[in-house]
Design a protein around this motif. Structure first.
Motif, PDB file in Angstrom:
ATOM      1  N   ASN A  34       5.322  23.503   2.772  1.00  0.00           N
ATOM      2  CA  ASN A  34       5.996  21.870   2.401  1.00  0.00           C
ATOM      3  C   ASN A  34       5.101  21.720   1.050  1.00  0.00           C
ATOM      4  OD1 ASN A  34       3.469  20.194   2.786  1.00  0.00           O
ATOM      5  ND2 ASN A  34       3.919  20.791   5.051  1.00  0.00           N
ATOM      6  N   VAL A  35       5.687  20.640   0.449  1.00  0.00           N
ATOM      7  CA  VAL A  35       5.395  20.207  -1.008  1.00  0.00           C
ATOM      8  C   VAL A  35       3.933  19.515  -1.019  1.00  0.00           C
ATOM      9  CG1 VAL A  35       5.815  18.594  -2.783  1.00  0.00           C
ATOM     10  CG2 VAL A  35       7.660  19.797  -1.667  1.00  0.00           C
ATOM     11  N   SER A  36       3.604  18.936   0.146  1.00  0.00           N
ATOM     12  CA  SER A  36       2.276  18.437   0.168  1.00  0.00           C
ATOM     13  C   SER A  36       1.077  19.714   0.218  1.00  0.00           C
ATOM     14  CB  SER A  36       2.045  17.651   1.433  1.00  0.00           C
ATOM     15  OG  SER A  36       0.828  17.142   1.514  1.00  0.00           O
ATOM     16  N   GLU A  37       1.418  20.561   1.056  1.00  0.00           N
ATOM     17  CA  GLU A  37       0.673  21.842   1.123  1.00  0.00           C
ATOM     18  C   GLU A  37       0.503  22.529  -0.211  1.00  0.00           C
ATOM     19  OE1 GLU A  37       1.038  23.847   5.513  1.00  0.00           O
ATOM     20  OE2 GLU A  37       3.018  23.783   4.180  1.00  0.00           O
ATOM     21  N   HIS A  38       1.489  22.645  -1.013  1.00  0.00           N
ATOM     22  CA  HIS A  38       1.486  23.228  -2.198  1.00  0.00           C
ATOM     23  C   HIS A  38       1.012  22.478  -3.178  1.00  0.00           C
ATOM     24  CE1 HIS A  38       3.027  25.289  -6.074  1.00  0.00           C
ATOM     25  NE2 HIS A  38       3.519  23.841  -6.314  1.00  0.00           N
ATOM     26  N   SER A  39       1.075  21.191  -3.207  1.00  0.00           N
ATOM     27  CA  SER A  39       0.217  20.257  -4.193  1.00  0.00           C
ATOM     28  C   SER A  39      -1.239  20.459  -4.023  1.00  0.00           C
ATOM     29  CB  SER A  39       0.744  18.799  -3.953  1.00  0.00           C
ATOM     30  OG  SER A  39       2.000  18.699  -4.150  1.00  0.00           O
ATOM     31  N   HIS A  40      -1.856  20.471  -2.696  1.00  0.00           N
ATOM     32  CA  HIS A  40      -3.187  20.593  -2.516  1.00  0.00           C
ATOM     33  C   HIS A  40      -3.665  21.894  -2.831  1.00  0.00           C
ATOM     34  CE1 HIS A  40      -6.448  22.117   0.045  1.00  0.00           C
ATOM     35  NE2 HIS A  40      -7.092  21.038  -0.250  1.00  0.00           N
ATOM     36  N   GLN A  41      -3.059  23.089  -2.751  1.00  0.00           N
ATOM     37  CA  GLN A  41      -3.409  24.224  -3.107  1.00  0.00           C
ATOM     38  C   GLN A  41      -3.305  24.431  -4.633  1.00  0.00           C
ATOM     39  OE1 GLN A  41      -1.480  28.653  -2.627  1.00  0.00           O
ATOM     40  NE2 GLN A  41      -2.435  27.876  -0.781  1.00  0.00           N
ATOM     41  N   THR A  42      -2.379  23.889  -5.204  1.00  0.00           N
ATOM     42  CA  THR A  42      -2.387  23.806  -6.824  1.00  0.00           C
ATOM     43  C   THR A  42      -3.639  23.241  -7.306  1.00  0.00           C
ATOM     44  OG1 THR A  42       0.068  24.163  -6.740  1.00  0.00           O
ATOM     45  CG2 THR A  42      -1.052  23.352  -8.703  1.00  0.00           C
ATOM     46  N   VAL A  44      -6.444  22.467  -5.973  1.00  0.00           N
ATOM     47  CA  VAL A  44      -7.808  23.358  -5.758  1.00  0.00           C
ATOM     48  C   VAL A  44      -7.958  24.507  -6.735  1.00  0.00           C
ATOM     49  CG1 VAL A  44      -8.796  25.207  -4.378  1.00  0.00           C
ATOM     50  CG2 VAL A  44      -7.882  23.083  -3.294  1.00  0.00           C
ATOM     51  N   ILE A  45      -6.785  25.220  -6.954  1.00  0.00           N
ATOM     52  CA  ILE A  45      -6.673  26.250  -8.214  1.00  0.00           C
ATOM     53  C   ILE A  45      -6.819  25.771  -9.528  1.00  0.00           C
ATOM     54  CG2 ILE A  45      -5.040  27.916  -9.462  1.00  0.00           C
ATOM     55  CD1 ILE A  45      -3.854  28.506  -6.644  1.00  0.00           C
ATOM     56  N   ALA A  46      -6.276  24.566  -9.890  1.00  0.00           N
ATOM     57  CA  ALA A  46      -6.520  23.840 -11.102  1.00  0.00           C
ATOM     58  C   ALA A  46      -7.826  23.462 -11.583  1.00  0.00           C
ATOM     59  CB  ALA A  46      -5.536  22.640 -11.338  1.00  0.00           C
ATOM     60  N   HIS A  47      -8.790  22.869 -10.426  1.00  0.00           N
ATOM     61  CA  HIS A  47      -9.838  22.567 -10.432  1.00  0.00           C
ATOM     62  C   HIS A  47     -10.886  23.851 -10.626  1.00  0.00           C
ATOM     63  CE1 HIS A  47     -13.904  21.257  -8.741  1.00  0.00           C
ATOM     64  NE2 HIS A  47     -13.584  20.073  -9.353  1.00  0.00           N
ATOM     65  N   MET A  48     -10.332  24.907  -9.899  1.00  0.00           N
ATOM     66  CA  MET A  48     -11.212  26.198 -10.238  1.00  0.00           C
ATOM     67  C   MET A  48     -10.959  26.555 -11.458  1.00  0.00           C
ATOM     68  SD  MET A  48     -10.745  28.025  -6.530  1.00  0.00           S
ATOM     69  CE  MET A  48     -11.870  29.322  -6.782  1.00  0.00           C
TER      70      MET A  48
END
Length: 209
Positions: A34-42, A44-48
């Motif tokens: 879902n979009v909420s899961e995708h937003s969270h993962q994105t 995390v990656i952006a932060h890293m």
């Protein structure tokens, strides 16, 4: 209507609904996302990516701001749902018009906030107003998240995602050429994303000092 009811905002209610919006709606998925899961993962990656850029490649960008931007980068989909990227970019004229619709949806989301809070959210919710350098980081993170998803589906022989990986590969190769933090992330973190949990635990134990 009471004063307390007049103060109430629908903003968080729309954010909560992102968990109900299915990504890859036109495709069979071994595991739905879902979009909420995708937003969270994105996020995390952006932060890293920002941390990598700052520590290893002389960057000086706000990793926390990038992560928060990524959390809100799909907020328009709370009203529009997820549109397949092939459809969104099928024709330049359609893309231009759809971008206008996305912008209007972002404005609608922003305006659900109490007036005294809107200024703090404007550069997060309205994508045209976001910091260009951080926006590029978020776009790269978004592509990486989709690439991870495509490979996750392909490891279960879901050929629906073959074209997704094929389309993302040159995009990520271009990012790797111009953004060393993306190349580092792709080499160091991505290869183990599809490793079974038992094997991951073994790898972690083997690397513990």
């Amino acid at each position: 209507m009471s004063d307390s009811q007049e103060r109430q905002s629908t903003f968080m209610a729309w954010i909560v609904r992102l968990a109900l919006i299915k990504r890859w709606a036109l495709m069979h998925c071994f595991r739905e996302e879902n979009v909420s899961e995708h937003s969270h993962q994105t996020a995390v990656i952006a932060h890293m990516l920002c941390i990598i850029k700052n520590r290893l490649y002389g960057g000086a960008i706000d990793a926390n701001q990038a992560a928060v931007m990524a959390l809100y980068h799909e907020v328009s989909e709370s009203k529009l749902q997820d549109l397949n990227s092939k459809t969104k970019y099928l024709h330049p004229e359609f893309t231009r018009e759809y971008k206008k619709i996305e912008h209007q949806a972002e404005l609608e989301c922003l305006n659900t906030l109490p007036a005294e809070l809107r200024a703090d959210f404007e550069q997060l919710v309205i994508q045209d107003n976001t910091d260009p350098e951080l926006k590029l980081i978020v776009k790269a993170a978004d592509s990486i998240a989709a690439y991870i998803k495509a490979n996750d589906e392909l490891r279960f022989n879901n050929q629906e995602f073959t074209h997704v990986r094929e389309g993302l590969t040159p995009v990520l190769e271009k990012y790797c050429q111009t953004m060393p933090e993306v190349k580092y992330f792709m080499e160091v973190f991505v290869p183990l994303c599809w490793t079974p949990a038992d094997k991951l635990s073994g790898l972690d134990e083997g690397r513990t000092s």
